[in-house]
Design a protein around this motif. Structure first.
Motif, PDB file in Angstrom:
ATOM      1  N   GLU A 121       0.823  -1.199   0.000  1.00 36.04           N
ATOM      2  CA  GLU A 121       0.000   0.000   0.000  1.00 36.04           C
ATOM      3  C   GLU A 121       0.863   1.258   0.000  1.00 36.04           C
ATOM      4  OE1 GLU A 121      -3.417   0.462   2.490  1.00 36.04           O
ATOM      5  OE2 GLU A 121      -3.894  -1.668   2.400  1.00 36.04           O
ATOM      6  N   VAL A 122       0.390   2.251  -0.724  1.00 33.85           N
ATOM      7  CA  VAL A 122       1.009   3.567  -0.767  1.00 33.85           C
ATOM      8  C   VAL A 122      -0.113   4.580  -0.590  1.00 33.85           C
ATOM      9  CG1 VAL A 122       2.290   5.238  -2.159  1.00 33.85           C
ATOM     10  CG2 VAL A 122       2.832   2.802  -2.341  1.00 33.85           C
ATOM     11  N   LEU A 123       0.120   5.569   0.252  1.00 31.59           N
ATOM     12  CA  LEU A 123      -0.865   6.619   0.529  1.00 31.59           C
ATOM     13  C   LEU A 123      -0.299   7.951   0.069  1.00 31.59           C
ATOM     14  CD1 LEU A 123      -3.335   7.920   2.031  1.00 31.59           C
ATOM     15  CD2 LEU A 123      -1.906   7.861   4.096  1.00 31.59           C
ATOM     16  N   THR A 124      -1.119   8.704  -0.649  1.00 30.66           N
ATOM     17  CA  THR A 124      -0.780  10.081  -0.979  1.00 30.66           C
ATOM     18  C   THR A 124      -1.794  10.971  -0.294  1.00 30.66           C
ATOM     19  OG1 THR A 124       0.153   9.474  -3.118  1.00 30.66           O
ATOM     20  CG2 THR A 124      -0.482  11.775  -2.829  1.00 30.66           C
ATOM     21  N   LEU A 125      -1.304  11.921   0.465  1.00 27.71           N
ATOM     22  CA  LEU A 125      -2.144  12.902   1.138  1.00 27.71           C
ATOM     23  C   LEU A 125      -1.929  14.246   0.461  1.00 27.71           C
ATOM     24  CD1 LEU A 125      -1.279  11.966   4.812  1.00 27.71           C
ATOM     25  CD2 LEU A 125      -3.425  11.484   3.641  1.00 27.71           C
ATOM     26  N   MET A 126      -3.027  14.939   0.173  1.00 26.35           N
ATOM     27  CA  MET A 126      -2.934  16.267  -0.417  1.00 26.35           C
ATOM     28  C   MET A 126      -4.033  17.147   0.158  1.00 26.35           C
ATOM     29  SD  MET A 126      -2.082  15.798  -4.464  1.00 26.35           S
ATOM     30  CE  MET A 126      -3.422  14.720  -4.877  1.00 26.35           C
ATOM     31  N   PRO A 127      -3.705  18.419   0.396  1.00 26.17           N
ATOM     32  CA  PRO A 127      -4.793  19.335   0.737  1.00 26.17           C
ATOM     33  C   PRO A 127      -5.705  19.465  -0.485  1.00 26.17           C
ATOM     34  CG  PRO A 127      -2.663  20.479   0.763  1.00 26.17           C
ATOM     35  CD  PRO A 127      -2.415  19.052   0.375  1.00 26.17           C
ATOM     36  N   THR A 128      -6.949  19.826  -0.260  1.00 25.94           N
ATOM     37  CA  THR A 128      -7.897  19.922  -1.374  1.00 25.94           C
ATOM     38  C   THR A 128      -7.498  20.986  -2.380  1.00 25.94           C
ATOM     39  OG1 THR A 128      -9.319  21.318  -0.022  1.00 25.94           O
ATOM     40  CG2 THR A 128      -9.863  18.962  -0.116  1.00 25.94           C
ATOM     41  N   ASP A 129      -6.619  21.920  -2.009  1.00 25.98           N
ATOM     42  CA  ASP A 129      -6.126  22.899  -2.977  1.00 25.98           C
ATOM     43  C   ASP A 129      -4.909  22.375  -3.739  1.00 25.98           C
ATOM     44  OD1 ASP A 129      -3.954  23.116  -1.246  1.00 25.98           O
ATOM     45  OD2 ASP A 129      -4.341  25.201  -0.708  1.00 25.98           O
ATOM     46  N   VAL A 130      -4.517  21.136  -3.490  1.00 21.00           N
ATOM     47  CA  VAL A 130      -3.434  20.425  -4.170  1.00 21.00           C
ATOM     48  C   VAL A 130      -2.105  21.201  -4.102  1.00 21.00           C
ATOM     49  CG1 VAL A 130      -2.890  19.054  -6.222  1.00 21.00           C
ATOM     50  CG2 VAL A 130      -5.244  19.611  -5.753  1.00 21.00           C
ATOM     51  N   SER A 131      -1.876  21.904  -3.011  1.00 16.23           N
ATOM     52  CA  SER A 131      -0.674  22.718  -2.856  1.00 16.23           C
ATOM     53  C   SER A 131       0.514  21.939  -2.307  1.00 16.23           C
ATOM     54  CB  SER A 131      -0.962  23.908  -1.934  1.00 16.23           C
ATOM     55  OG  SER A 131      -1.344  23.434  -0.651  1.00 16.23           O
ATOM     56  N   GLN A 132       0.285  20.709  -1.903  1.00 21.69           N
ATOM     57  CA  GLN A 132       1.330  19.907  -1.268  1.00 21.69           C
ATOM     58  C   GLN A 132       1.015  18.447  -1.522  1.00 21.69           C
ATOM     59  OE1 GLN A 132       1.437  20.636   2.952  1.00 21.69           O
ATOM     60  NE2 GLN A 132       3.095  19.202   3.322  1.00 21.69           N
ATOM     61  N   VAL A 188       2.139  14.531   0.216  1.00 17.40           N
ATOM     62  CA  VAL A 188       2.902  13.712   1.148  1.00 17.40           C
ATOM     63  C   VAL A 188       2.642  12.259   0.781  1.00 17.40           C
ATOM     64  CG1 VAL A 188       3.204  13.026   3.557  1.00 17.40           C
ATOM     65  CG2 VAL A 188       2.706  15.425   3.001  1.00 17.40           C
ATOM     66  N   VAL A 189       3.701  11.499   0.585  1.00 16.86           N
ATOM     67  CA  VAL A 189       3.585  10.088   0.240  1.00 16.86           C
ATOM     68  C   VAL A 189       4.042   9.258   1.436  1.00 16.86           C
ATOM     69  CG1 VAL A 189       4.377   8.251  -1.305  1.00 16.86           C
ATOM     70  CG2 VAL A 189       3.960  10.556  -2.205  1.00 16.86           C
ATOM     71  N   VAL A 190       3.223   8.263   1.790  1.00 19.46           N
ATOM     72  CA  VAL A 190       3.521   7.382   2.917  1.00 19.46           C
ATOM     73  C   VAL A 190       3.499   5.944   2.399  1.00 19.46           C
ATOM     74  CG1 VAL A 190       2.816   6.650   5.231  1.00 19.46           C
ATOM     75  CG2 VAL A 190       2.358   9.004   4.478  1.00 19.46           C
ATOM     76  N   LEU A 191       4.554   5.203   2.655  1.00 19.18           N
ATOM     77  CA  LEU A 191       4.633   3.808   2.237  1.00 19.18           C
ATOM     78  C   LEU A 191       4.104   2.909   3.338  1.00 19.18           C
ATOM     79  CD1 LEU A 191       8.190   3.789   0.619  1.00 19.18           C
ATOM     80  CD2 LEU A 191       5.981   4.262  -0.471  1.00 19.18           C
ATOM     81  N   PRO A 246      -0.346   6.866   8.265  1.00 23.00           N
ATOM     82  CA  PRO A 246       0.236   8.206   8.127  1.00 23.00           C
ATOM     83  C   PRO A 246       0.694   8.818   9.444  1.00 23.00           C
ATOM     84  CG  PRO A 246      -2.140   8.314   7.914  1.00 23.00           C
ATOM     85  CD  PRO A 246      -1.770   6.852   7.975  1.00 23.00           C
ATOM     86  N   SER A 247       0.216   8.324  10.575  1.00 25.85           N
ATOM     87  CA  SER A 247       0.576   8.938  11.863  1.00 25.85           C
ATOM     88  C   SER A 247       2.053   8.773  12.193  1.00 25.85           C
ATOM     89  CB  SER A 247      -0.288   8.378  12.994  1.00 25.85           C
ATOM     90  OG  SER A 247       0.017   7.018  13.223  1.00 25.85           O
ATOM     91  N   LYS A 248       2.725   7.842  11.549  1.00 28.32           N
ATOM     92  CA  LYS A 248       4.153   7.629  11.791  1.00 28.32           C
ATOM     93  C   LYS A 248       5.031   8.497  10.890  1.00 28.32           C
ATOM     94  CE  LYS A 248       3.506   2.929  13.439  1.00 28.32           C
ATOM     95  NZ  LYS A 248       3.834   1.518  13.291  1.00 28.32           N
ATOM     96  N   ASN A 254      -3.831   2.944  -2.527  1.00 30.40           N
ATOM     97  CA  ASN A 254      -4.090   1.726  -3.286  1.00 30.40           C
ATOM     98  C   ASN A 254      -4.303   0.556  -2.345  1.00 30.40           C
ATOM     99  OD1 ASN A 254      -1.275   1.629  -2.479  1.00 30.40           O
ATOM    100  ND2 ASN A 254      -1.115  -0.151  -3.815  1.00 30.40           N
ATOM    101  N   HIS A 255      -4.921  -0.473  -2.873  1.00 32.29           N
ATOM    102  CA  HIS A 255      -4.978  -1.766  -2.206  1.00 32.29           C
ATOM    103  C   HIS A 255      -4.324  -2.765  -3.154  1.00 32.29           C
ATOM    104  CE1 HIS A 255      -8.520  -1.134   0.835  1.00 32.29           C
ATOM    105  NE2 HIS A 255      -7.450  -0.439   1.140  1.00 32.29           N
ATOM    106  N   PRO A 256      -3.300  -3.455  -2.706  1.00 34.40           N
ATOM    107  CA  PRO A 256      -2.624  -4.422  -3.567  1.00 34.40           C
ATOM    108  C   PRO A 256      -3.519  -5.589  -3.987  1.00 34.40           C
ATOM    109  CG  PRO A 256      -1.272  -3.885  -1.664  1.00 34.40           C
ATOM    110  CD  PRO A 256      -2.625  -3.284  -1.432  1.00 34.40           C
TER     111      PRO A 256
END
Length: 141
Positions: free
Chosen positions: A7-18, A20-23, A31-33, A54-56
Protein backbone atom coordinates in the motif's frame (compact mmCIF):
# COMPACT_ATOMS: atom_id res chain seq x y z
CA UNK A 1 8.34 5.13 -6.16
CA UNK A 2 8.75 1.41 -5.46
CA UNK A 3 7.04 -0.27 -2.55
CA UNK A 4 7.05 -3.97 -3.50
CA UNK A 5 3.37 -3.87 -4.50
CA UNK A 6 2.37 -2.80 -0.97
CA UNK A 7 0.00 0.00 0.00
CA UNK A 8 1.01 3.57 -0.77
CA UNK A 9 -0.86 6.62 0.53
CA UNK A 10 -0.78 10.08 -0.98
CA UNK A 11 -2.14 12.90 1.14
CA UNK A 12 -2.93 16.27 -0.42
CA UNK A 13 -4.79 19.33 0.74
CA UNK A 14 -7.90 19.92 -1.37
CA UNK A 15 -6.13 22.90 -2.98
CA UNK A 16 -3.43 20.43 -4.17
CA UNK A 17 -0.67 22.72 -2.86
CA UNK A 18 1.33 19.91 -1.27
CA UNK A 19 1.82 16.16 -1.55
CA UNK A 20 2.90 13.71 1.15
CA UNK A 21 3.59 10.09 0.24
CA UNK A 22 3.52 7.38 2.92
CA UNK A 23 4.63 3.81 2.24
CA UNK A 24 2.81 0.94 3.90
CA UNK A 25 2.87 -2.83 3.97
CA UNK A 26 0.72 -5.44 2.22
CA UNK A 27 -2.37 -4.73 4.31
CA UNK A 28 -2.11 -1.19 5.68
CA UNK A 29 -0.52 2.22 5.62
CA UNK A 30 -0.20 4.45 8.68
CA UNK A 31 0.24 8.21 8.13
CA UNK A 32 0.58 8.94 11.86
CA UNK A 33 4.15 7.63 11.79
CA UNK A 34 5.15 10.11 9.07
CA UNK A 35 6.15 13.59 10.33
CA UNK A 36 5.10 15.36 7.10
CA UNK A 37 1.70 13.64 7.12
CA UNK A 38 1.25 14.48 10.79
CA UNK A 39 2.04 18.14 10.09
CA UNK A 40 -0.40 18.22 7.17
CA UNK A 41 -3.22 16.88 9.35
CA UNK A 42 -2.38 19.34 12.14
CA UNK A 43 -2.70 22.38 9.90
CA UNK A 44 -5.63 21.13 7.77
CA UNK A 45 -9.10 22.61 7.90
CA UNK A 46 -12.18 20.46 8.31
CA UNK A 47 -12.66 18.48 5.09
CA UNK A 48 -9.37 19.87 3.78
CA UNK A 49 -7.44 16.70 2.89
CA UNK A 50 -7.66 14.10 0.14
CA UNK A 51 -6.58 10.61 1.28
CA UNK A 52 -5.60 8.65 -1.84
CA UNK A 53 -4.27 5.11 -1.64
CA UNK A 54 -4.09 1.73 -3.29
CA UNK A 55 -4.98 -1.77 -2.21
CA UNK A 56 -2.62 -4.42 -3.57
CA UNK A 57 -5.62 -6.77 -3.74
CA UNK A 58 -8.99 -6.44 -5.46
CA UNK A 59 -10.64 -5.19 -2.25
CA UNK A 60 -12.33 -1.84 -2.21
CA UNK A 61 -12.44 -0.12 1.18
CA UNK A 62 -11.48 -1.91 4.34
CA UNK A 63 -13.44 -1.30 7.53
CA UNK A 64 -10.30 0.42 8.87
CA UNK A 65 -10.38 2.80 5.87
CA UNK A 66 -13.99 3.69 6.59
CA UNK A 67 -13.33 4.21 10.29
CA UNK A 68 -10.42 6.55 9.50
CA UNK A 69 -12.56 8.49 7.03
CA UNK A 70 -15.50 8.93 9.41
CA UNK A 71 -13.55 9.84 12.53
CA UNK A 72 -10.94 12.08 10.93
CA UNK A 73 -12.51 15.50 10.29
CA UNK A 74 -9.84 16.82 7.90
CA UNK A 75 -10.39 13.98 5.40
CA UNK A 76 -12.81 15.23 2.72
CA UNK A 77 -12.23 12.50 0.17
CA UNK A 78 -10.94 8.94 0.47
CA UNK A 79 -10.05 6.92 -2.60
CA UNK A 80 -8.85 3.37 -3.12
CA UNK A 81 -7.45 1.98 -6.34
CA UNK A 82 -7.40 -1.83 -6.51
CA UNK A 83 -4.78 -3.88 -8.31
CA UNK A 84 -7.32 -4.41 -11.11
CA UNK A 85 -7.69 -0.65 -11.62
CA UNK A 86 -11.02 -0.26 -9.84
CA UNK A 87 -11.43 3.17 -8.27
CA UNK A 88 -13.63 3.64 -5.18
CA UNK A 89 -14.30 7.04 -3.61
CA UNK A 90 -15.97 8.27 -0.43
CA UNK A 91 -16.71 12.00 -0.25
CA UNK A 92 -18.06 14.08 2.64
CA UNK A 93 -20.72 16.41 1.24
CA UNK A 94 -21.97 19.67 2.72
CA UNK A 95 -24.65 17.56 4.44
CA UNK A 96 -22.02 15.44 6.20
CA UNK A 97 -22.96 14.68 9.81
CA UNK A 98 -20.22 13.17 11.94
CA UNK A 99 -22.78 12.01 14.49
CA UNK A 100 -24.97 10.28 11.89
CA UNK A 101 -22.01 8.72 10.03
CA UNK A 102 -20.52 7.51 13.31
CA UNK A 103 -23.86 5.96 14.34
CA UNK A 104 -24.19 4.13 11.01
CA UNK A 105 -20.60 2.89 11.28
CA UNK A 106 -20.98 1.85 14.94
CA UNK A 107 -24.17 -0.14 14.31
CA UNK A 108 -22.55 -2.05 11.46
CA UNK A 109 -19.30 -2.52 13.37
CA UNK A 110 -21.22 -4.03 16.27
CA UNK A 111 -22.75 -6.62 13.90
CA UNK A 112 -19.27 -7.37 12.58
CA UNK A 113 -17.79 -7.74 16.09
CA UNK A 114 -20.62 -10.09 17.05
CA UNK A 115 -19.77 -12.24 13.99
CA UNK A 116 -23.24 -11.63 12.54
CA UNK A 117 -21.73 -10.35 9.29
CA UNK A 118 -18.36 -10.78 7.56
CA UNK A 119 -15.92 -7.95 6.84
CA UNK A 120 -16.92 -7.52 3.19
CA UNK A 121 -20.63 -7.57 4.11
CA UNK A 122 -19.99 -4.87 6.70
CA UNK A 123 -18.24 -2.68 4.13
CA UNK A 124 -21.04 -3.19 1.60
CA UNK A 125 -23.66 -2.35 4.20
CA UNK A 126 -21.89 0.88 5.15
CA UNK A 127 -21.56 1.89 1.50
CA UNK A 128 -25.31 1.33 1.02
CA UNK A 129 -26.16 3.47 4.05
CA UNK A 130 -23.46 6.15 4.03
CA UNK A 131 -25.59 8.68 2.12
CA UNK A 132 -27.74 9.01 5.26
CA UNK A 133 -24.66 10.53 6.94
CA UNK A 134 -23.89 12.94 4.10
CA UNK A 135 -21.31 10.73 2.39
CA UNK A 136 -21.29 9.94 -1.31
CA UNK A 137 -19.88 6.61 -2.51
CA UNK A 138 -18.75 6.43 -6.13
CA UNK A 139 -16.90 3.77 -8.08
CA UNK A 140 -15.52 3.22 -11.56
CA UNK A 141 -17.25 0.68 -13.73
Amino acid sequence: MKNNSNEVLTLMPTDVSQKVVVLGDEFSVNPSKNPAAHALFNKANRKGIMYLHNHPSTNRFSFADIMEFVRNGPIALLSVVTNQGGVHILYKTGKYSFERARTIFSEIYTLYQQNKIEHNEAVKLFLKQCEKGGIIYAKST
